[in-house]
Motif scaffolding. Structure first.
Motif, PDB file in Angstrom:
ATOM      1  N   VAL A  25       3.952   5.968 -13.146  1.00 12.76           N
ATOM      2  CA  VAL A  25       2.948   5.730 -12.095  1.00 12.76           C
ATOM      3  C   VAL A  25       2.718   4.237 -11.874  1.00 12.76           C
ATOM      4  O   VAL A  25       2.871   3.753 -10.747  1.00 12.76           O
ATOM      5  CB  VAL A  25       1.632   6.484 -12.394  1.00 12.76           C
ATOM      6  N   PRO A  26       2.367   3.434 -12.886  1.00 15.10           N
ATOM      7  CA  PRO A  26       2.175   2.005 -12.614  1.00 15.10           C
ATOM      8  C   PRO A  26       3.463   1.287 -12.229  1.00 15.10           C
ATOM      9  O   PRO A  26       3.441   0.359 -11.416  1.00 15.10           O
ATOM     10  CB  PRO A  26       1.599   1.448 -13.916  1.00 15.10           C
ATOM     11  N   ALA A  27       4.587   1.734 -12.773  1.00 14.35           N
ATOM     12  CA  ALA A  27       5.855   1.099 -12.412  1.00 14.35           C
ATOM     13  C   ALA A  27       6.181   1.313 -10.941  1.00 14.35           C
ATOM     14  O   ALA A  27       6.591   0.379 -10.237  1.00 14.35           O
ATOM     15  CB  ALA A  27       6.973   1.650 -13.292  1.00 14.35           C
ATOM     16  N   TYR A  28       5.985   2.525 -10.449  1.00 16.19           N
ATOM     17  CA  TYR A  28       6.270   2.796  -9.046  1.00 16.19           C
ATOM     18  C   TYR A  28       5.246   2.155  -8.120  1.00 16.19           C
ATOM     19  O   TYR A  28       5.575   1.776  -7.000  1.00 16.19           O
ATOM     20  CB  TYR A  28       6.351   4.296  -8.794  1.00 16.19           C
ATOM     21  N   LEU A  29       4.009   2.008  -8.557  1.00 17.02           N
ATOM     22  CA  LEU A  29       3.018   1.308  -7.741  1.00 17.02           C
ATOM     23  C   LEU A  29       3.397  -0.159  -7.590  1.00 17.02           C
ATOM     24  O   LEU A  29       3.259  -0.738  -6.507  1.00 17.02           O
ATOM     25  CB  LEU A  29       1.620   1.452  -8.340  1.00 17.02           C
ATOM     26  N   ALA A  30       3.882  -0.776  -8.667  1.00 16.78           N
ATOM     27  CA  ALA A  30       4.346  -2.161  -8.574  1.00 16.78           C
ATOM     28  C   ALA A  30       5.542  -2.271  -7.634  1.00 16.78           C
ATOM     29  O   ALA A  30       5.621  -3.197  -6.821  1.00 16.78           O
ATOM     30  CB  ALA A  30       4.704  -2.681  -9.960  1.00 16.78           C
ATOM     31  N   LEU A  31       6.453  -1.332  -7.720  1.00 16.19           N
ATOM     32  CA  LEU A  31       7.605  -1.321  -6.821  1.00 16.19           C
ATOM     33  C   LEU A  31       7.174  -1.113  -5.377  1.00 16.19           C
ATOM     34  O   LEU A  31       7.727  -1.730  -4.461  1.00 16.19           O
ATOM     35  CB  LEU A  31       8.588  -0.227  -7.258  1.00 16.19           C
ATOM     36  N   LEU A  32       6.168  -0.270  -5.155  1.00 13.26           N
ATOM     37  CA  LEU A  32       5.643  -0.041  -3.816  1.00 13.26           C
ATOM     38  C   LEU A  32       5.087  -1.326  -3.223  1.00 13.26           C
ATOM     39  O   LEU A  32       5.391  -1.679  -2.079  1.00 13.26           O
ATOM     40  CB  LEU A  32       4.551   1.029  -3.853  1.00 13.26           C
ATOM     41  N   PHE A  33       4.284  -2.050  -3.985  1.00 13.54           N
ATOM     42  CA  PHE A  33       3.722  -3.295  -3.479  1.00 13.54           C
ATOM     43  C   PHE A  33       4.796  -4.341  -3.239  1.00 13.54           C
ATOM     44  O   PHE A  33       4.714  -5.115  -2.288  1.00 13.54           O
ATOM     45  CB  PHE A  33       2.648  -3.826  -4.424  1.00 13.54           C
ATOM     46  N   PHE A  34       5.824  -4.365  -4.068  1.00 11.69           N
ATOM     47  CA  PHE A  34       6.929  -5.292  -3.847  1.00 11.69           C
ATOM     48  C   PHE A  34       7.640  -4.994  -2.533  1.00 11.69           C
ATOM     49  O   PHE A  34       7.885  -5.897  -1.736  1.00 11.69           O
ATOM     50  CB  PHE A  34       7.921  -5.230  -5.003  1.00 11.69           C
ATOM     51  N   PHE A  35       7.981  -3.729  -2.306  1.00 14.76           N
ATOM     52  CA  PHE A  35       8.675  -3.367  -1.071  1.00 14.76           C
ATOM     53  C   PHE A  35       7.811  -3.625   0.157  1.00 14.76           C
ATOM     54  O   PHE A  35       8.287  -4.104   1.174  1.00 14.76           O
ATOM     55  CB  PHE A  35       9.096  -1.900  -1.088  1.00 14.76           C
ATOM     56  N   ASN A  37       5.246  -5.779   0.514  1.00 13.36           N
ATOM     57  CA  ASN A  37       4.946  -7.193   0.742  1.00 13.36           C
ATOM     58  C   ASN A  37       6.180  -8.020   1.055  1.00 13.36           C
ATOM     59  O   ASN A  37       6.160  -8.836   1.978  1.00 13.36           O
ATOM     60  CB  ASN A  37       4.240  -7.788  -0.477  1.00 13.36           C
ATOM     61  N   GLU A  38       7.222  -7.855   0.295  1.00  9.66           N
ATOM     62  CA  GLU A  38       8.404  -8.698   0.450  1.00  9.66           C
ATOM     63  C   GLU A  38       9.271  -8.288   1.633  1.00  9.66           C
ATOM     64  O   GLU A  38       9.751  -9.132   2.362  1.00  9.66           O
ATOM     65  CB  GLU A  38       9.244  -8.665  -0.830  1.00  9.66           C
ATOM     66  N   GLU A  39       9.462  -7.025   1.808  1.00 12.14           N
ATOM     67  CA  GLU A  39      10.410  -6.566   2.817  1.00 12.14           C
ATOM     68  C   GLU A  39       9.736  -5.921   4.017  1.00 12.14           C
ATOM     69  O   GLU A  39      10.401  -5.583   4.988  1.00 12.14           O
ATOM     70  CB  GLU A  39      11.399  -5.585   2.192  1.00 12.14           C
ATOM     71  N   GLY A  40       8.428  -5.694   3.944  1.00  9.50           N
ATOM     72  CA  GLY A  40       7.739  -5.029   5.043  1.00  9.50           C
ATOM     73  C   GLY A  40       8.167  -3.585   5.199  1.00  9.50           C
ATOM     74  O   GLY A  40       8.095  -3.024   6.284  1.00  9.50           O
ATOM     75  N   TRP A  41       8.595  -2.982   4.138  1.00 10.33           N
ATOM     76  CA  TRP A  41       9.159  -1.631   4.182  1.00 10.33           C
ATOM     77  C   TRP A  41       8.073  -0.621   3.923  1.00 10.33           C
ATOM     78  O   TRP A  41       7.415  -0.642   2.895  1.00 10.33           O
ATOM     79  CB  TRP A  41      10.256  -1.540   3.121  1.00 10.33           C
ATOM     80  N   ARG A  42       7.817   0.260   4.863  1.00 13.75           N
ATOM     81  CA  ARG A  42       6.711   1.206   4.761  1.00 13.75           C
ATOM     82  C   ARG A  42       7.147   2.617   4.367  1.00 13.75           C
ATOM     83  O   ARG A  42       6.313   3.455   4.072  1.00 13.75           O
ATOM     84  CB  ARG A  42       5.953   1.293   6.088  1.00 13.75           C
ATOM     85  N   TRP A  43       8.442   2.893   4.307  1.00 13.84           N
ATOM     86  CA  TRP A  43       8.902   4.238   3.961  1.00 13.84           C
ATOM     87  C   TRP A  43       8.653   4.553   2.493  1.00 13.84           C
ATOM     88  O   TRP A  43       8.677   5.704   2.073  1.00 13.84           O
ATOM     89  CB  TRP A  43      10.400   4.377   4.254  1.00 13.84           C
ATOM     90  N   SER A  44       8.412   3.534   1.712  1.00  8.00           N
ATOM     91  CA  SER A  44       8.199   3.760   0.289  1.00  8.00           C
ATOM     92  C   SER A  44       6.850   4.387  -0.009  1.00  8.00           C
ATOM     93  O   SER A  44       6.613   4.830  -1.129  1.00  8.00           O
ATOM     94  CB  SER A  44       8.318   2.438  -0.469  1.00  8.00           C
ATOM     95  N   LEU A  45       5.965   4.444   0.965  1.00  3.91           N
ATOM     96  CA  LEU A  45       4.615   4.949   0.733  1.00  3.91           C
ATOM     97  C   LEU A  45       4.625   6.364   0.168  1.00  3.91           C
ATOM     98  O   LEU A  45       4.028   6.625  -0.875  1.00  3.91           O
ATOM     99  CB  LEU A  45       3.793   4.898   2.017  1.00  3.91           C
ATOM    100  N   LEU A  46       5.303   7.271   0.817  1.00  7.09           N
ATOM    101  CA  LEU A  46       5.322   8.658   0.361  1.00  7.09           C
ATOM    102  C   LEU A  46       6.049   8.809  -0.973  1.00  7.09           C
ATOM    103  O   LEU A  46       5.544   9.440  -1.896  1.00  7.09           O
ATOM    104  CB  LEU A  46       5.974   9.565   1.404  1.00  7.09           C
ATOM    105  N   ALA A  47       7.211   8.211  -1.078  1.00  2.56           N
ATOM    106  CA  ALA A  47       8.026   8.387  -2.281  1.00  2.56           C
ATOM    107  C   ALA A  47       7.402   7.749  -3.514  1.00  2.56           C
ATOM    108  O   ALA A  47       7.465   8.298  -4.603  1.00  2.56           O
ATOM    109  CB  ALA A  47       9.418   7.807  -2.056  1.00  2.56           C
TER     110      ALA A  47
END
Length: 91
Positions: A25-35, A37-47
């Motif tokens: 859970v915390p690992a994927y939340l960190a990955l979510l914020f990285f995607f 903020n850095e790439e502007g990628w919003r598809w990661s929200l659900l996954a």
């Protein structure tokens, strides 16, 4: 076709499934914020926001109720966001 576990092996498997699903859970939340903020990628929200907490809950219930099948489902859902993100990124 069933697998037979000793009590100690079953306890270790259920504990590891619970810990794996909870620690993602915390690992994927960190990955979510990285995607996001850095790439502007919003598809990661659900996954990355929905699947890991569901896996953590399933892992906890599988350990509490001694259900190895549910614990296996928690492990699969813990790994699934990586596959989903990888598939979407490859498109």
């Amino acid at each position: 076709m069933g697998f037979s576990f000793s009590d100690e092996q079953l306890e270790m498997y259920l504990s590891r499934a619970r810990l794996l699903s909870a620690f993602t859970v915390p690992a994927y939340l960190a990955l979510l914020f990285f995607f996001a903020n850095e790439e502007g990628w919003r598809w990661s929200l659900l996954a990355l926001l929905v699947l890991p907490p569901v896996a953590a809950v399933l892992g906890h219930i599988g350990k509490r109720d001694i259900r190895p099948g549910l614990a296996t489902g928690a492990i699969v859902l813990s790994i699934a966001p990586l596959l989903v993100v990888g598939a979407i990124e490859s498109l």
